[in-house]
Design a protein around this motif. Structure first.
Motif, PDB file in Angstrom:
ATOM      1  N   THR A 232       0.851  -1.183   0.000  1.00 46.08           N
ATOM      2  CA  THR A 232       0.000   0.000   0.000  1.00 46.08           C
ATOM      3  C   THR A 232       0.883   1.228   0.000  1.00 46.08           C
ATOM      4  O   THR A 232       1.757   1.370   0.862  1.00 46.08           O
ATOM      5  N   SER A 233       0.670   2.099  -0.965  1.00 46.03           N
ATOM      6  CA  SER A 233       1.485   3.310  -1.037  1.00 46.03           C
ATOM      7  C   SER A 233       1.096   4.264   0.082  1.00 46.03           C
ATOM      8  O   SER A 233      -0.083   4.520   0.316  1.00 46.03           O
TER       9      SER A 233
ATOM     10  N   GLY B 134      -8.738   6.339  -5.891  1.00 50.87           N
ATOM     11  CA  GLY B 134      -7.364   6.177  -6.317  1.00 50.87           C
ATOM     12  C   GLY B 134      -7.201   5.005  -7.257  1.00 50.87           C
ATOM     13  O   GLY B 134      -8.122   4.236  -7.498  1.00 50.87           O
TER      14      GLY B 134
ATOM     15  N   VAL C  30      -6.345   1.446  -8.700  1.00 51.62           N
ATOM     16  CA  VAL C  30      -6.467   0.105  -8.127  1.00 51.62           C
ATOM     17  C   VAL C  30      -5.991  -0.922  -9.126  1.00 51.62           C
ATOM     18  O   VAL C  30      -6.338  -0.868 -10.309  1.00 51.62           O
TER      19      VAL C  30
ATOM     20  N   SER D 126      -5.757  -3.446 -14.181  1.00 49.53           N
ATOM     21  CA  SER D 126      -5.861  -2.076 -13.692  1.00 49.53           C
ATOM     22  C   SER D 126      -7.317  -1.660 -13.874  1.00 49.53           C
ATOM     23  O   SER D 126      -7.869  -1.734 -14.959  1.00 49.53           O
TER      24      SER D 126
ATOM     25  N   SER E 208       2.703  -4.829 -10.264  1.00 50.23           N
ATOM     26  CA  SER E 208       2.660  -3.402 -10.014  1.00 50.23           C
ATOM     27  C   SER E 208       2.467  -2.690 -11.333  1.00 50.23           C
ATOM     28  O   SER E 208       3.038  -3.093 -12.344  1.00 50.23           O
TER      29      SER E 208
ATOM     30  N   ARG F  31       2.200   1.012 -13.570  1.00 49.94           N
ATOM     31  CA  ARG F  31       2.455   2.434 -13.691  1.00 49.94           C
ATOM     32  C   ARG F  31       1.763   2.863 -14.977  1.00 49.94           C
ATOM     33  O   ARG F  31       2.076   2.370 -16.044  1.00 49.94           O
TER      34      ARG F  31
ATOM     35  N   PRO G  29      -1.944   6.789 -12.533  1.00 49.33           N
ATOM     36  CA  PRO G  29      -1.084   6.971 -11.367  1.00 49.33           C
ATOM     37  C   PRO G  29       0.342   7.325 -11.737  1.00 49.33           C
ATOM     38  O   PRO G  29       1.199   7.363 -10.884  1.00 49.33           O
TER      39      PRO G  29
ATOM     40  N   TYR H 199       3.672   4.119  -8.064  1.00 52.07           N
ATOM     41  CA  TYR H 199       3.236   2.807  -8.488  1.00 52.07           C
ATOM     42  C   TYR H 199       2.094   2.295  -7.623  1.00 52.07           C
ATOM     43  O   TYR H 199       2.026   2.575  -6.439  1.00 52.07           O
ATOM     44  N   THR H 200       1.247   1.498  -8.260  1.00 48.47           N
ATOM     45  CA  THR H 200       0.163   0.825  -7.540  1.00 48.47           C
ATOM     46  C   THR H 200       0.393  -0.668  -7.626  1.00 48.47           C
ATOM     47  O   THR H 200       0.695  -1.190  -8.699  1.00 48.47           O
TER      48      THR H 200
END
Lengths: 112, 118
Positions: free
Chosen positions: A45-46, B1, B3, B25, B95, B97, B102, B107-108
């Motif tokens: 989690t950022s 945000g 996800v 995503s 992850s 980008r 985002p 990075y998510t």
């Protein structure tokens, strides 16, 4: 080759303490630095992202600072709570869109 | 945000079979997807980087024929562990980008997949 180090590797504190987690990186030419939280068996989690031109970012009880020239970042957690217990990872992005280089993490335990 | 949805969260498979892990995503276009592997009490190890519509770039020491990555669309990337063996048991995390999602915000990460090969 960029290397990221986090100190301490583990930290155990009583509830309510303010604490500082440290992150250092060897190559100061970074694009940004990001702090993450990872709970056991979960993804990341950022928490905070600091662009290379910024000095700090704040979110609630969390404050992250960046001193690019010295290759250091700190994550400050105020009034720690048991729910803060997790592993905290810092990661640097050297250029926009490049891979993240992670530190080994700091495992935090906040005791009630 | 932003996800990233990762499935499955846990999978147990027999040695010699293949397992597919998906990352989607949900509210942005993931032009680049990163796949990581994490061993217990260790940090994340980057396995490969994939860009939509092109072949993945694998890190040194990662077998591309064993870990097949497909990034056929801007919202979906898959990692297939082929002919899995017990030593492939690990925690796999993706992850993303994206742009314009985002990309300016870091990075998510997906929630991870715990693979156990028996």
């Amino acid at each position: 080759k960029q290397e990221v180090t986090q100190i301490p590797a583990a930290l155990s504190v009583p509830e309510g303490e303010n604490l500082v987690l440290n992150c250092s990186f060897t190559d100061s030419a970074i694009y940004n630095l990001q702090w993450f939280r990872q709970d056991p068996g979960k993804g990341l989690t950022s928490l905070l992202l600091i662009q290379s031109s910024q000095r700090e970012q704040t979110s609630g009880r969390l404050n992250a600072s960046l001193d690019k020239s010295s290759g250091r970042s700190t994550l400050y957690i105020a009034a720690s709570q048991p729910g803060d217990s997790a592993t905290y990872l810092c990661a640097v992005e050297e250029t926009s869109g490049s891979r993240l280089t992670f530190g080994e993490g700091t495992q935090l335990t906040v005791n009630p | 945000g932003a996800v990233v949805s990762q499935h499955p969260s846990r999978v147990i498979c027999k040695s010699g079979t293949s397992v597919k892990i998906e990352c989607r995503s949900l509210d942005f276009q993931a032009t680049t997807m990163f796949w990581y592997r994490q061993f217990p009490k260790q940090s994340l190890m980057l396995m490969a980087t994939s860009n939509e519509g092109s072949k993945a770039t694998y890190e040194q020491g990662v077998e591309k024929d064993k870990f097949l990555i497909n990034h056929a669309s801007l919202t979906l990337s898959t990692l297939t562990v082929t002919s899995a063996h017990p030593e492939d048991s690990s925690f796999y995390i993706c992850s993303a980008r994206g742009y314009p999602g985002p990309g300016n915000y870091g990075y998510t990460f997906g929630s991870g997949t715990r693979l156990t090969v028996v």
